[in-house]
Structure formats: C-alpha cells, structure tokens
Write a protein that holds these residues in place. Sequence first.
Motif, PDB file in Angstrom:
ATOM      1  N   PRO A 174      -1.492   0.238  -1.316  1.00  0.00           N
ATOM      2  CA  PRO A 174      -0.329  -1.046  -2.464  1.00  0.00           C
ATOM      3  C   PRO A 174       0.485  -1.948  -2.480  1.00  0.00           C
ATOM      4  N   THR A 175      -0.580  -2.426  -1.953  1.00  0.00           N
ATOM      5  CA  THR A 175       0.506  -3.681  -1.672  1.00  0.00           C
ATOM      6  C   THR A 175       1.783  -4.530  -2.696  1.00  0.00           C
ATOM      7  N   SER A 176       1.639  -3.899  -3.765  1.00  0.00           N
ATOM      8  CA  SER A 176       2.105  -4.871  -5.236  1.00  0.00           C
ATOM      9  C   SER A 176       2.620  -3.547  -5.104  1.00  0.00           C
ATOM     10  N   GLY A 177       3.204  -2.496  -4.498  1.00  0.00           N
ATOM     11  CA  GLY A 177       3.989  -0.718  -5.059  1.00  0.00           C
ATOM     12  C   GLY A 177       3.329  -0.169  -5.434  1.00  0.00           C
ATOM     13  N   ASP A 178       4.032   1.531  -4.786  1.00  0.00           N
ATOM     14  CA  ASP A 178       3.504   2.639  -5.152  1.00  0.00           C
ATOM     15  C   ASP A 178       4.309   3.305  -6.216  1.00  0.00           C
ATOM     16  N   THR A 179       4.104   4.496  -6.779  1.00  0.00           N
ATOM     17  CA  THR A 179       4.923   4.319  -7.654  1.00  0.00           C
ATOM     18  C   THR A 179       4.361   6.426  -8.110  1.00  0.00           C
ATOM     19  N   ARG A 180       5.205   7.020  -8.449  1.00  0.00           N
ATOM     20  CA  ARG A 180       5.066   8.758  -9.114  1.00  0.00           C
ATOM     21  C   ARG A 180       4.390   8.881 -10.354  1.00  0.00           C
ATOM     22  N   TYR A 213       5.198   1.261   5.432  1.00  0.00           N
ATOM     23  CA  TYR A 213       4.982   2.036   4.347  1.00  0.00           C
ATOM     24  C   TYR A 213       3.600   1.931   4.926  1.00  0.00           C
ATOM     25  N   LEU A 214       2.682   0.784   4.241  1.00  0.00           N
ATOM     26  CA  LEU A 214       1.193   0.144   4.403  1.00  0.00           C
ATOM     27  C   LEU A 214       1.129   0.660   6.072  1.00  0.00           C
ATOM     28  N   ARG A 215       1.291   0.587   6.304  1.00  0.00           N
ATOM     29  CA  ARG A 215       0.863   1.235   7.773  1.00  0.00           C
ATOM     30  C   ARG A 215       0.919   2.658   7.974  1.00  0.00           C
ATOM     31  N   GLY A 265      -9.733  10.702   8.913  1.00  0.00           N
ATOM     32  CA  GLY A 265     -11.446  10.702   8.681  1.00  0.00           C
ATOM     33  C   GLY A 265     -11.804   9.330   7.974  1.00  0.00           C
ATOM     34  N   TYR A 266     -10.458   9.114   6.801  1.00  0.00           N
ATOM     35  CA  TYR A 266     -11.413   8.112   5.557  1.00  0.00           C
ATOM     36  C   TYR A 266     -12.357   6.075   6.280  1.00  0.00           C
ATOM     37  N   ASP A 267     -13.086   6.701   5.679  1.00  0.00           N
ATOM     38  CA  ASP A 267     -13.803   5.220   6.435  1.00  0.00           C
ATOM     39  C   ASP A 267     -13.226   4.009   6.651  1.00  0.00           C
ATOM     40  N   GLY A 268     -12.555   3.308   5.434  1.00  0.00           N
ATOM     41  CA  GLY A 268     -12.533   2.153   5.232  1.00  0.00           C
ATOM     42  C   GLY A 268     -11.313   2.159   4.596  1.00  0.00           C
ATOM     43  N   LEU A 269      -9.966   1.401   4.247  1.00  0.00           N
ATOM     44  CA  LEU A 269      -9.180   0.499   3.167  1.00  0.00           C
ATOM     45  C   LEU A 269      -8.993  -0.190   2.266  1.00  0.00           C
ATOM     46  N   LEU A 270      -9.204  -0.302   1.597  1.00  0.00           N
ATOM     47  CA  LEU A 270      -9.231  -1.618   0.879  1.00  0.00           C
ATOM     48  C   LEU A 270      -8.340  -2.627   0.670  1.00  0.00           C
ATOM     49  N   ILE A 271      -7.911  -3.989   0.138  1.00  0.00           N
ATOM     50  CA  ILE A 271      -6.562  -4.470   1.102  1.00  0.00           C
ATOM     51  C   ILE A 271      -6.430  -5.283  -0.485  1.00  0.00           C
ATOM     52  N   PRO A 272      -5.717  -5.219  -0.720  1.00  0.00           N
ATOM     53  CA  PRO A 272      -6.334  -5.728  -2.796  1.00  0.00           C
ATOM     54  C   PRO A 272      -5.666  -7.566  -2.679  1.00  0.00           C
ATOM     55  N   ALA A 303      -3.817  -8.488   9.660  1.00  0.00           N
ATOM     56  CA  ALA A 303      -3.887  -8.684  10.767  1.00  0.00           C
ATOM     57  C   ALA A 303      -2.695  -7.420  11.520  1.00  0.00           C
ATOM     58  N   SER A 304      -1.577  -7.043  10.607  1.00  0.00           N
ATOM     59  CA  SER A 304      -0.434  -6.031  10.908  1.00  0.00           C
ATOM     60  C   SER A 304      -1.255  -4.289  11.160  1.00  0.00           C
ATOM     61  N   LEU A 305      -2.351  -4.264  11.035  1.00  0.00           N
ATOM     62  CA  LEU A 305      -2.954  -3.650  11.208  1.00  0.00           C
ATOM     63  C   LEU A 305      -3.307  -3.297  12.246  1.00  0.00           C
ATOM     64  N   VAL A 306      -3.979  -4.158  12.816  1.00  0.00           N
ATOM     65  CA  VAL A 306      -4.738  -4.685  14.228  1.00  0.00           C
ATOM     66  C   VAL A 306      -3.866  -3.587  15.232  1.00  0.00           C
ATOM     67  N   PRO A 307      -2.422  -3.523  15.310  1.00  0.00           N
ATOM     68  CA  PRO A 307      -2.194  -2.755  16.459  1.00  0.00           C
ATOM     69  C   PRO A 307      -1.637  -1.560  16.656  1.00  0.00           C
ATOM     70  N   VAL A 308      -2.113  -0.700  14.866  1.00  0.00           N
ATOM     71  CA  VAL A 308      -1.977   0.394  14.584  1.00  0.00           C
ATOM     72  C   VAL A 308      -3.167   1.205  14.232  1.00  0.00           C
ATOM     73  N   THR A 309      -4.137   0.383  14.046  1.00  0.00           N
ATOM     74  CA  THR A 309      -5.348   1.441  13.909  1.00  0.00           C
ATOM     75  C   THR A 309      -6.649   0.935  14.594  1.00  0.00           C
ATOM     76  N   ARG A 310      -7.620   2.009  15.512  1.00  0.00           N
ATOM     77  CA  ARG A 310      -8.748   1.880  16.251  1.00  0.00           C
ATOM     78  C   ARG A 310     -10.052   2.246  15.811  1.00  0.00           C
ATOM     79  N   ARG A 311     -10.098   2.827  14.355  1.00  0.00           N
ATOM     80  CA  ARG A 311     -11.728   3.099  13.893  1.00  0.00           C
ATOM     81  C   ARG A 311     -11.691   2.718  13.255  1.00  0.00           C
ATOM     82  N   ILE A 312     -10.423   2.943  11.415  1.00  0.00           N
ATOM     83  CA  ILE A 312     -11.082   2.740   9.922  1.00  0.00           C
ATOM     84  C   ILE A 312     -11.246   0.809   9.644  1.00  0.00           C
TER      85      ILE A 312
END
Length: 378
Positions: free
Chosen positions: A10-16, A31-33, A43-50, A63-72
């Motif tokens: 949710p790159t524009s923010g999140d909510t309840r 938060y996004l990380r 075990g999710y296969d991927g992430l949509l970045i809108p 690019a910011s997720l490259v150092p903290v993820t390995r598979r997704i």
Amino acid sequence: MSLDIFWFLPTSGDTRYLGKSDFGRPATNDYLRQIAVTSENLGYDGLLIPTGSSCLDPWVTAASLVPVTRRIKLLVALRTSLGGPTASARQAATLDQALGVGRLLLNVVPGGDATELAADGVFLDHDARYAAGDEFLGIWRRLLQGEKVDFDGTHLKVRGAQNFHAPVTKPYPPLYFGGSSPAAHELAAKHVDAYLTWGEPPAAVAEKIADVRERAAKHGRTVRFGVRLHVIVRETSEEAWADADRLISHLTDDDIAAAQRNYAGMDSVGQSRMAALHGGRRDRLVVGPNLWAGVGLVRGGAGTALVGSAEEVAARLKEYTDLGVDSFVLSGYPHLEEAIRFAELVFPLLPGKTPVTLRDQALTGGAFDVRATTQDAR
C-alpha cells in the motif's frame, strides 16, 4: 495446479477503515519493508507495487526491497505514457540484475485518469494512450532482447537505440497488464505474458479471458490469466461479513458521492465496469456469491473483495481457476495483518501452498506447553 498468490504494497498508505478515521498508516519505507518481508516469510509468490500520483515511486520502492528480500517476486508498474522505452529498458535491466533471475515482473500501465495524466504533462486520449503503449512495448521488448532499434511511429521515434546492460531474466522480465477496453485487450494479446482482470463476477471474467485468448491466438501467442481482488476472510462467514461492514462504517454519503463523481470523469473502461457493479449504492454491494463491491465505493481500481470463511473464499478462487486463471493479486485492510490472516486461513486449502500454521496440536504458547513431557516441564 499450483497457483501464484501475490500480495499488495500500500504505497499510498494503509488503514483499518475506508474514509476518514483515526487509524490511518503512512506509507513509510519501514512499514512497506515490514509487509514485504512478512509476505515473503509467509510464502506469497509476489508483491504488486502500484502506481499513481498518490503513490510512492514504484521503482524506488522496489529497489529498496532488494536488500531485505530473497525470493519474493516484485510486480512493478511500467508506465508507457511517462518516459521513454529506452530509459525504461535500462531501468528494468538494472533492477532485474539486482533482484536476480525471475524476480522482476512488470505491470504495464498506459494510465486511466486523464486528469492525473495531464498533471504529468500527458494529453493523449484513451485509444491514443494504447496506440502509444503498443509502440513503446514494441521498442522496449526489442531493446531488452539485445537489438539495435530504429523506429519511426506516430507517437515514438528512436534511432540507433540500444540497451547495453542485458537483463538476467530472458528474454526480458515478464509483462503483466490489466485493461477492459477493446484497445486494452488487443495490447494484451500482442505484447504481454499475463492478463490481469479486476474481480468481476466469474461470467464476466470468462468473457474477457475468451476475448484476450482469441486475440492472442491471431498473433500466434498464448497469454496467462490472473485476477486482482481484495479479501476479507475470517474463521466464520458471519465474522467476515461483519468486518466488511466495519471497513466502510466511517464512510459518509458525501464521501461516496464525491468519489463516484471523480471516477465517472475517468475514461477507463475497467473503472466504469467497477462502478456499474454497485452504482454508488450501499444496498447493491453483494454482486455475486461472496463477492462484495464495497471497496469500490471510494477506492479507484480494483473495487471488489471476496468475503467469507476460508472454505468459501477458497471455493470462489477455484471458480476463477476453472476459467483458466492461475494467478491472484490480493490485498486487505490493513495489509500487514490481512496478509498473515489470509495465509493462515486459506493457504492450507490452495494447491501448491504450504500451510503456515500448526494444525491438530495442542499449544499454549508458553514455556510449559502441553506438548512437553513431564520431565521437560521440570
């Protein structure tokens, strides 16, 4: 058949709660990380970045997720109306190298909001955007396959264009795309690897799949299919529907009317189809078995959710897979908690997904767990 199950950043923010509330969460990179790492561990296969003017930049976020993820895998927006194909090819090759083979996927977005596009300096009408997208993708695909490209089109012109740093995914990172107009279906048939539809009732989805499949065959191609949906899944159906009502409980009629006026001004056929499901009315939100259009009252784009128990939601997903769908891009509010809840409840019921919870074991969650022997407890 193993399914690809993607989650959403949710790159524009999140909510309840949709609408104004005291429970909004800013779209910080931390938060996004957290969502990305949690989704990968579940075990999710991927992430949509809108993408969109209210979203953080999808390429920088990825690019910011490259150092903290390995598979997704990361499904990153490729805006054919913004920027040129040569620079975009370099971006794609660079991020593909950083992520490793098979992890970068690209979501083609010609753009559906003329007002937003005008603010970015783009003044093309609906069909012209798709015509420009066709030229863009034709150049882009050739560049990433190592060709030197000369092209003189209606919208784009390049001479001696080259991409000097090849992607590691061959022939190029797969292209995903969603659109409901004839022009969109033709673009999908000609260029993309996977066609995504928003979560319309299965009969409507079947018609779209048949049209794209027939068009692709005329180009000598085959296309995979996926569905973009929200989910509200709980241990019981009653809990799920109560939480669906709760999600929109802070919305006023003025909130809904303002949002619907905004969406009515867009030239997106897909957005029109979403709005037609409910007509802006709270009493028309159930549009199929376990299919609820409440999100679309105030959210553009994908506006429907599957609501129900794990068994009910799994059954509805199977109805889509029976049509030829093999990928689902899901989301829920708030996205961190709902990623966990969906994986715990529904993954055990899906083919190819590993359960993330222990079943049929007595757990207390403490040091003196009832599984321990008397000797261990001492």
